[in-house]
Scaffold this motif. Sequence first.
Motif, PDB file in Angstrom:
ATOM      1  N   THR A   4       0.836  -1.191   0.000  1.00  0.00           N
ATOM      2  CA  THR A   4       0.000   0.000   0.000  1.00  0.00           C
ATOM      3  C   THR A   4       0.869   1.238   0.000  1.00  0.00           C
ATOM      4  OG1 THR A   4      -1.709  -1.178   1.227  1.00  0.00           O
ATOM      5  CG2 THR A   4      -1.825   1.221   1.242  1.00  0.00           C
ATOM      6  N   LEU A   5       0.718   2.069  -1.040  1.00  0.00           N
ATOM      7  CA  LEU A   5       1.442   3.330  -1.085  1.00  0.00           C
ATOM      8  C   LEU A   5       0.761   4.333  -0.172  1.00  0.00           C
ATOM      9  CD1 LEU A   5       2.279   3.713  -4.871  1.00  0.00           C
ATOM     10  CD2 LEU A   5       3.896   3.413  -3.005  1.00  0.00           C
ATOM     11  N   LEU A   6       1.567   5.099   0.536  1.00  0.00           N
ATOM     12  CA  LEU A   6       1.061   6.140   1.420  1.00  0.00           C
ATOM     13  C   LEU A   6       1.219   7.472   0.697  1.00  0.00           C
ATOM     14  CD1 LEU A   6       2.789   4.879   4.675  1.00  0.00           C
ATOM     15  CD2 LEU A   6       0.504   4.338   3.843  1.00  0.00           C
ATOM     16  N   TYR A   7       0.115   8.081   0.284  1.00  0.00           N
ATOM     17  CA  TYR A   7       0.143   9.294  -0.523  1.00  0.00           C
ATOM     18  C   TYR A   7      -0.062  10.569   0.292  1.00  0.00           C
ATOM     19  CZ  TYR A   7      -0.277   6.403  -4.712  1.00  0.00           C
ATOM     20  OH  TYR A   7      -0.060   5.485  -5.705  1.00  0.00           O
ATOM     21  N   THR A   8      -0.835  10.489   1.344  1.00  0.00           N
ATOM     22  CA  THR A   8      -1.241  11.714   2.048  1.00  0.00           C
ATOM     23  C   THR A   8      -0.569  11.819   3.417  1.00  0.00           C
ATOM     24  OG1 THR A   8      -3.122  10.680   3.175  1.00  0.00           O
ATOM     25  CG2 THR A   8      -3.516  11.567   0.948  1.00  0.00           C
ATOM     26  N   ALA A   9      -0.595  13.033   3.946  1.00  0.00           N
ATOM     27  CA  ALA A   9      -0.068  13.266   5.293  1.00  0.00           C
ATOM     28  C   ALA A   9      -0.834  12.426   6.316  1.00  0.00           C
ATOM     29  CB  ALA A   9      -0.141  14.747   5.639  1.00  0.00           C
ATOM     30  N   ALA A  10      -2.145  12.282   6.116  1.00  0.00           N
ATOM     31  CA  ALA A  10      -2.955  11.481   7.038  1.00  0.00           C
ATOM     32  C   ALA A  10      -2.524  10.016   7.020  1.00  0.00           C
ATOM     33  CB  ALA A  10      -4.434  11.605   6.696  1.00  0.00           C
ATOM     34  N   ASN A  13       0.675   9.796   8.864  1.00  0.00           N
ATOM     35  CA  ASN A  13       0.416   9.885  10.305  1.00  0.00           C
ATOM     36  C   ASN A  13      -0.053   8.549  10.863  1.00  0.00           C
ATOM     37  OD1 ASN A  13       1.197  12.467  10.998  1.00  0.00           O
ATOM     38  ND2 ASN A  13      -0.800  13.358  10.532  1.00  0.00           N
ATOM     39  N   ASP A  14      -0.900   7.841  10.117  1.00  0.00           N
ATOM     40  CA  ASP A  14      -1.324   6.503  10.541  1.00  0.00           C
ATOM     41  C   ASP A  14      -0.112   5.591  10.692  1.00  0.00           C
ATOM     42  OD1 ASP A  14      -4.020   7.051  10.685  1.00  0.00           O
ATOM     43  OD2 ASP A  14      -4.504   6.167   8.736  1.00  0.00           O
ATOM     44  N   ALA A  15       0.802   5.655   9.727  1.00  0.00           N
ATOM     45  CA  ALA A  15       2.006   4.825   9.781  1.00  0.00           C
ATOM     46  C   ALA A  15       2.848   5.161  11.004  1.00  0.00           C
ATOM     47  CB  ALA A  15       2.829   5.011   8.501  1.00  0.00           C
ATOM     48  N   ILE A  16       2.918   6.452  11.348  1.00  0.00           N
ATOM     49  CA  ILE A  16       3.678   6.875  12.530  1.00  0.00           C
ATOM     50  C   ILE A  16       3.013   6.338  13.798  1.00  0.00           C
ATOM     51  CG2 ILE A  16       4.373   8.871  13.914  1.00  0.00           C
ATOM     52  CD1 ILE A  16       4.583  10.416  11.178  1.00  0.00           C
ATOM     53  N   LEU A  17       1.716   6.557  13.915  1.00  0.00           N
ATOM     54  CA  LEU A  17       0.992   6.159  15.123  1.00  0.00           C
ATOM     55  C   LEU A  17       0.967   4.647  15.318  1.00  0.00           C
ATOM     56  CD1 LEU A  17      -2.008   8.638  14.951  1.00  0.00           C
ATOM     57  CD2 LEU A  17      -0.076   8.709  16.538  1.00  0.00           C
ATOM     58  N   LYS A  18       0.831   3.911  14.218  1.00  0.00           N
ATOM     59  CA  LYS A  18       0.727   2.457  14.299  1.00  0.00           C
ATOM     60  C   LYS A  18       2.077   1.751  14.169  1.00  0.00           C
ATOM     61  CE  LYS A  18      -3.990   2.682  12.641  1.00  0.00           C
ATOM     62  NZ  LYS A  18      -4.900   2.469  11.539  1.00  0.00           N
ATOM     63  N   GLN A  19       3.151   2.555  14.021  1.00  0.00           N
ATOM     64  CA  GLN A  19       4.515   2.018  13.953  1.00  0.00           C
ATOM     65  C   GLN A  19       4.684   1.002  12.829  1.00  0.00           C
ATOM     66  OE1 GLN A  19       7.159   3.051  16.558  1.00  0.00           O
ATOM     67  NE2 GLN A  19       5.693   4.647  16.084  1.00  0.00           N
ATOM     68  N   TRP A  20       4.076   1.301  11.663  1.00  0.00           N
ATOM     69  CA  TRP A  20       4.193   0.418  10.515  1.00  0.00           C
ATOM     70  C   TRP A  20       5.608   0.417   9.956  1.00  0.00           C
ATOM     71  CZ3 TRP A  20      -0.658   2.666   7.698  1.00  0.00           C
ATOM     72  CH2 TRP A  20      -1.815   2.106   8.254  1.00  0.00           C
ATOM     73  N   ILE A  37       8.639   5.389  10.672  1.00  0.00           N
ATOM     74  CA  ILE A  37       8.742   6.835  10.509  1.00  0.00           C
ATOM     75  C   ILE A  37       8.722   7.481  11.892  1.00  0.00           C
ATOM     76  CG2 ILE A  37       7.636   8.904   9.587  1.00  0.00           C
ATOM     77  CD1 ILE A  37       6.368   7.088   7.432  1.00  0.00           C
ATOM     78  N   GLU A  38       9.686   8.378  12.128  1.00  0.00           N
ATOM     79  CA  GLU A  38       9.727   9.113  13.396  1.00  0.00           C
ATOM     80  C   GLU A  38       8.782  10.307  13.357  1.00  0.00           C
ATOM     81  OE1 GLU A  38      12.926  11.391  16.271  1.00  0.00           O
ATOM     82  OE2 GLU A  38      13.646   9.933  14.830  1.00  0.00           O
ATOM     83  N   TYR A  39       8.884  11.100  12.271  1.00  0.00           N
ATOM     84  CA  TYR A  39       7.977  12.227  12.101  1.00  0.00           C
ATOM     85  C   TYR A  39       7.983  12.682  10.650  1.00  0.00           C
ATOM     86  CZ  TYR A  39      12.027  15.420  12.249  1.00  0.00           C
ATOM     87  OH  TYR A  39      13.212  16.055  11.997  1.00  0.00           O
ATOM     88  N   LYS A  57       9.896  13.541  -3.838  1.00  0.00           N
ATOM     89  CA  LYS A  57      10.779  12.704  -4.651  1.00  0.00           C
ATOM     90  C   LYS A  57      10.613  11.216  -4.387  1.00  0.00           C
ATOM     91  CE  LYS A  57      13.182  16.277  -6.200  1.00  0.00           C
ATOM     92  NZ  LYS A  57      13.118  16.707  -7.555  1.00  0.00           N
ATOM     93  N   CYS A  58       9.918  10.860  -3.302  1.00  0.00           N
ATOM     94  CA  CYS A  58       9.892   9.460  -2.857  1.00  0.00           C
ATOM     95  C   CYS A  58       8.473   8.915  -2.753  1.00  0.00           C
ATOM     96  CB  CYS A  58      10.566   9.345  -1.492  1.00  0.00           C
ATOM     97  SG  CYS A  58      12.299   9.804  -1.514  1.00  0.00           S
ATOM     98  N   GLU A  59       8.416   7.586  -2.740  1.00  0.00           N
ATOM     99  CA  GLU A  59       7.170   6.870  -2.484  1.00  0.00           C
ATOM    100  C   GLU A  59       7.374   6.049  -1.218  1.00  0.00           C
ATOM    101  OE1 GLU A  59       7.084   4.760  -6.239  1.00  0.00           O
ATOM    102  OE2 GLU A  59       5.332   5.941  -6.803  1.00  0.00           O
ATOM    103  N   PHE A  60       6.364   5.996  -0.394  1.00  0.00           N
ATOM    104  CA  PHE A  60       6.416   5.289   0.874  1.00  0.00           C
ATOM    105  C   PHE A  60       5.437   4.140   0.815  1.00  0.00           C
ATOM    106  CE2 PHE A  60       7.567   9.677   1.313  1.00  0.00           C
ATOM    107  CZ  PHE A  60       8.788   9.601   1.971  1.00  0.00           C
ATOM    108  N   LEU A  61       5.927   2.945   1.093  1.00  0.00           N
ATOM    109  CA  LEU A  61       5.148   1.725   0.871  1.00  0.00           C
ATOM    110  C   LEU A  61       5.098   0.889   2.148  1.00  0.00           C
ATOM    111  CD1 LEU A  61       4.007  -0.126  -1.620  1.00  0.00           C
ATOM    112  CD2 LEU A  61       6.090  -1.386  -1.154  1.00  0.00           C
ATOM    113  N   VAL A  62       3.882   0.452   2.484  1.00  0.00           N
ATOM    114  CA  VAL A  62       3.694  -0.510   3.569  1.00  0.00           C
ATOM    115  C   VAL A  62       3.425  -1.849   2.916  1.00  0.00           C
ATOM    116  CG1 VAL A  62       2.245  -1.179   5.520  1.00  0.00           C
ATOM    117  CG2 VAL A  62       2.744   1.227   5.107  1.00  0.00           C
ATOM    118  N   ARG A  63       4.244  -2.846   3.229  1.00  0.00           N
ATOM    119  CA  ARG A  63       4.082  -4.187   2.641  1.00  0.00           C
ATOM    120  C   ARG A  63       2.837  -4.858   3.188  1.00  0.00           C
ATOM    121  NH1 ARG A  63       6.736  -5.315  -1.887  1.00  0.00           N
ATOM    122  NH2 ARG A  63       8.776  -4.382  -1.786  1.00  0.00           N
ATOM    123  N   GLU A  64       2.193  -5.638   2.322  1.00  0.00           N
ATOM    124  CA  GLU A  64       1.005  -6.396   2.731  1.00  0.00           C
ATOM    125  C   GLU A  64       1.399  -7.752   3.254  1.00  0.00           C
ATOM    126  OE1 GLU A  64      -1.353  -6.379  -0.821  1.00  0.00           O
ATOM    127  OE2 GLU A  64      -1.999  -4.337  -0.457  1.00  0.00           O
TER     128      GLU A  64
END
Length: 64
Positions: A4-10, A13-20, A37-39, A57-64
């Motif tokens: 899952t690509l993370l496109y938005t700040a929200a 933020n979910d990734a930060i809070l859930k420590q993905w 992600i720290e912040y 410049k980057c894409e942030f991805l959470v593996r399934e």
Amino acid sequence: MKGTLLYTAAQLNDAILKQWHVEVYQHDELLDQGGVIEYQTKDIVKMKDGHYFMKSKCEFLVRE
């Protein structure tokens, strides 16, 4: 890249809070094998390992 690509700040933020575990790509090339992600700011994402990445410049991805 499969996950899952993370496109938005929200989403980041979910990734930060859930420590993905997040991988970082640029032009489909893996830049960082992943970590937590720290912040984030408007322009950058800082990983807990100390690496900084430009959101534009980057894409942030959470593996399934």
